[in-house]
Write a protein that holds these residues in place. Structure first.
Motif, PDB file in Angstrom:
ATOM      1  N   ALA A  60       0.868  -1.190   0.000  1.00 34.88           N
ATOM      2  CA  ALA A  60       0.000   0.000   0.000  1.00 34.88           C
ATOM      3  C   ALA A  60       0.896   1.228   0.000  1.00 34.88           C
ATOM      4  N   THR A  61       0.337   2.349  -0.422  1.00 31.06           N
ATOM      5  CA  THR A  61       1.025   3.628  -0.282  1.00 31.06           C
ATOM      6  C   THR A  61       0.404   4.315   0.927  1.00 31.06           C
ATOM      7  N   LEU A  62       1.163   4.351   2.019  1.00 30.35           N
ATOM      8  CA  LEU A  62       0.669   4.916   3.273  1.00 30.35           C
ATOM      9  C   LEU A  62       0.749   6.442   3.228  1.00 30.35           C
ATOM     10  N   PRO A  63      -0.155   7.118   3.923  1.00 20.78           N
ATOM     11  CA  PRO A  63      -0.099   8.587   3.996  1.00 20.78           C
ATOM     12  C   PRO A  63       1.210   9.059   4.625  1.00 20.78           C
ATOM     13  N   CYS A  64       1.657  10.234   4.218  1.00 18.43           N
ATOM     14  CA  CYS A  64       2.904  10.814   4.718  1.00 18.43           C
ATOM     15  C   CYS A  64       2.705  12.322   4.866  1.00 18.43           C
ATOM     16  N   VAL A  74       5.374  -5.253   2.719  1.00 17.15           N
ATOM     17  CA  VAL A  74       5.652  -6.115   3.867  1.00 17.15           C
ATOM     18  C   VAL A  74       5.538  -7.553   3.390  1.00 17.15           C
ATOM     19  N   THR A  75       6.623  -8.288   3.531  1.00 21.52           N
ATOM     20  CA  THR A  75       6.606  -9.707   3.187  1.00 21.52           C
ATOM     21  C   THR A  75       6.705 -10.501   4.478  1.00 21.52           C
ATOM     22  N   LEU A  76       5.681 -11.333   4.726  1.00 21.12           N
ATOM     23  CA  LEU A  76       5.651 -12.224   5.890  1.00 21.12           C
ATOM     24  C   LEU A  76       5.933 -13.632   5.394  1.00 21.12           C
ATOM     25  N   LYS A  77       6.925 -14.271   5.982  1.00 22.35           N
ATOM     26  CA  LYS A  77       7.309 -15.614   5.547  1.00 22.35           C
ATOM     27  C   LYS A  77       6.870 -16.651   6.572  1.00 22.35           C
ATOM     28  N   LEU A  84      10.601  -5.737   5.249  1.00 24.91           N
ATOM     29  CA  LEU A  84       9.829  -4.499   5.161  1.00 24.91           C
ATOM     30  C   LEU A  84      10.617  -3.549   4.268  1.00 24.91           C
ATOM     31  N   LYS A  85       9.993  -3.124   3.177  1.00 23.51           N
ATOM     32  CA  LYS A  85      10.652  -2.203   2.249  1.00 23.51           C
ATOM     33  C   LYS A  85       9.781  -0.957   2.137  1.00 23.51           C
ATOM     34  N   THR A  86      10.393   0.220   2.316  1.00 23.21           N
ATOM     35  CA  THR A  86       9.651   1.478   2.214  1.00 23.21           C
ATOM     36  C   THR A  86      10.358   2.427   1.255  1.00 23.21           C
ATOM     37  N   HIS A  87       9.556   3.267   0.612  1.00 19.00           N
ATOM     38  CA  HIS A  87      10.070   4.292  -0.294  1.00 19.00           C
ATOM     39  C   HIS A  87       9.224   5.545  -0.080  1.00 19.00           C
ATOM     40  N   HIS A  88       9.878   6.632   0.366  1.00 25.15           N
ATOM     41  CA  HIS A  88       9.186   7.911   0.571  1.00 25.15           C
ATOM     42  C   HIS A  88       9.130   8.634  -0.767  1.00 25.15           C
ATOM     43  N   ASP A  93      14.114  10.068  -4.418  1.00 29.98           N
ATOM     44  CA  ASP A  93      13.436   8.946  -5.084  1.00 29.98           C
ATOM     45  C   ASP A  93      14.296   7.700  -5.279  1.00 29.98           C
ATOM     46  N   ASP A  94      15.599   7.818  -5.136  1.00 24.34           N
ATOM     47  CA  ASP A  94      16.467   6.653  -5.299  1.00 24.34           C
ATOM     48  C   ASP A  94      16.594   5.836  -4.022  1.00 24.34           C
ATOM     49  N   LEU A  95      16.112   6.370  -2.901  1.00 25.10           N
ATOM     50  CA  LEU A  95      16.333   5.728  -1.610  1.00 25.10           C
ATOM     51  C   LEU A  95      15.169   4.812  -1.230  1.00 25.10           C
ATOM     52  N   GLU A  96      15.488   3.560  -0.981  1.00 27.51           N
ATOM     53  CA  GLU A  96      14.538   2.604  -0.419  1.00 27.51           C
ATOM     54  C   GLU A  96      15.135   2.094   0.880  1.00 27.51           C
ATOM     55  N   GLU A  97      14.319   2.012   1.911  1.00 30.36           N
ATOM     56  CA  GLU A  97      14.773   1.429   3.173  1.00 30.36           C
ATOM     57  C   GLU A  97      14.290  -0.012   3.220  1.00 30.36           C
ATOM     58  N   ILE A  98      15.175  -0.892   3.595  1.00 26.82           N
ATOM     59  CA  ILE A  98      14.820  -2.311   3.688  1.00 26.82           C
ATOM     60  C   ILE A  98      15.211  -2.819   5.076  1.00 26.82           C
ATOM     61  N   PHE A  99      14.231  -3.393   5.758  1.00 26.32           N
ATOM     62  CA  PHE A  99      14.450  -3.976   7.078  1.00 26.32           C
ATOM     63  C   PHE A  99      14.115  -5.458   6.991  1.00 26.32           C
ATOM     64  N   THR A 100      14.892  -6.283   7.663  1.00 23.76           N
ATOM     65  CA  THR A 100      14.598  -7.714   7.739  1.00 23.76           C
ATOM     66  C   THR A 100      14.697  -8.143   9.196  1.00 23.76           C
ATOM     67  N   GLY A 101      14.031  -9.192   9.523  1.00 24.20           N
ATOM     68  CA  GLY A 101      14.092  -9.703  10.885  1.00 24.20           C
ATOM     69  C   GLY A 101      13.030 -10.745  11.125  1.00 24.20           C
TER      70      GLY A 101
END
Length: 155
Positions: A60-64, A74-77, A84-88, A93-101
């Motif tokens: 989804a594109t969340l409000p900002c 969000v990928t749940l395995k 979790l990958k986000t792009h503001h 525009d080139d920056l994506e944040e990626i979190f794993t855990g």
């Protein structure tokens, strides 16, 4: 005599073939007698964790407040891990944040919490059929005019 045995066998098979509801036995120590354990039968019911096909990627594109929106994947395995990958949008525009855990389920089996996120991301999602709801810091569904924009759909 054979007739009686046949009737008894039929009666017993009908009696024991009826389905019984599953029960979970929980051991509880009492305050007044801490060394004494009592058991309580608790019903086990369907919940998001055990009844839905929840593994997958949701988007989804969340409000900002300070950008055009936050594209969120969000990928749940099945093994209890997440990505979790986000792009503001509109900000670098080139920056994506990626979190794993790893993620954990709450006691009701309906909410997952993403462990180890950095910053002010709450990391809690209510899991539903082919969608998850981004929850606020207290673990509540977001309400109001933008509530439907906090629902991530399974891809």
């Amino acid at each position: 005599m054979n007739r009686n045995i046949l009737l008894l066998s039929l009666f017993l098979s009908l009696t024991f073939s009826c389905s019984k509801s599953e029960k979970k036995e929980e051991v509880v120590a009492t305050e007044s007698r801490p060394n004494e354990e009592i058991t309580a039968d608790l019903p086990i019911g369907d919940n998001s964790q055990n009844a839905l096909d929840w593994p997958g990627t949701y988007f989804a594109t969340l409000p900002c407040a300070s950008c055009e929106g936050i594209e969120t994947w969000v990928t749940l395995k099945q093994d209890g891990t997440f990505v979790l990958k986000t792009h503001h949008m509109g900000l670098n525009d080139d920056l994506e944040e990626i979190f794993t855990g790893k993620f954990t389920w709450d006691e009701s089996g309906s909410v997952v919490t993403l462990q180890g996120l950095i910053g002010n991301a709450p990391g809690k999602y209510k899991v539903g059929e082919n969608q998850i709801w981004h929850l606020d810091r207290s673990g509540n569904k977001i309400e109001g005019d933008l509530a439907d924009r906090y629902v991530l759909k399974k891809q």
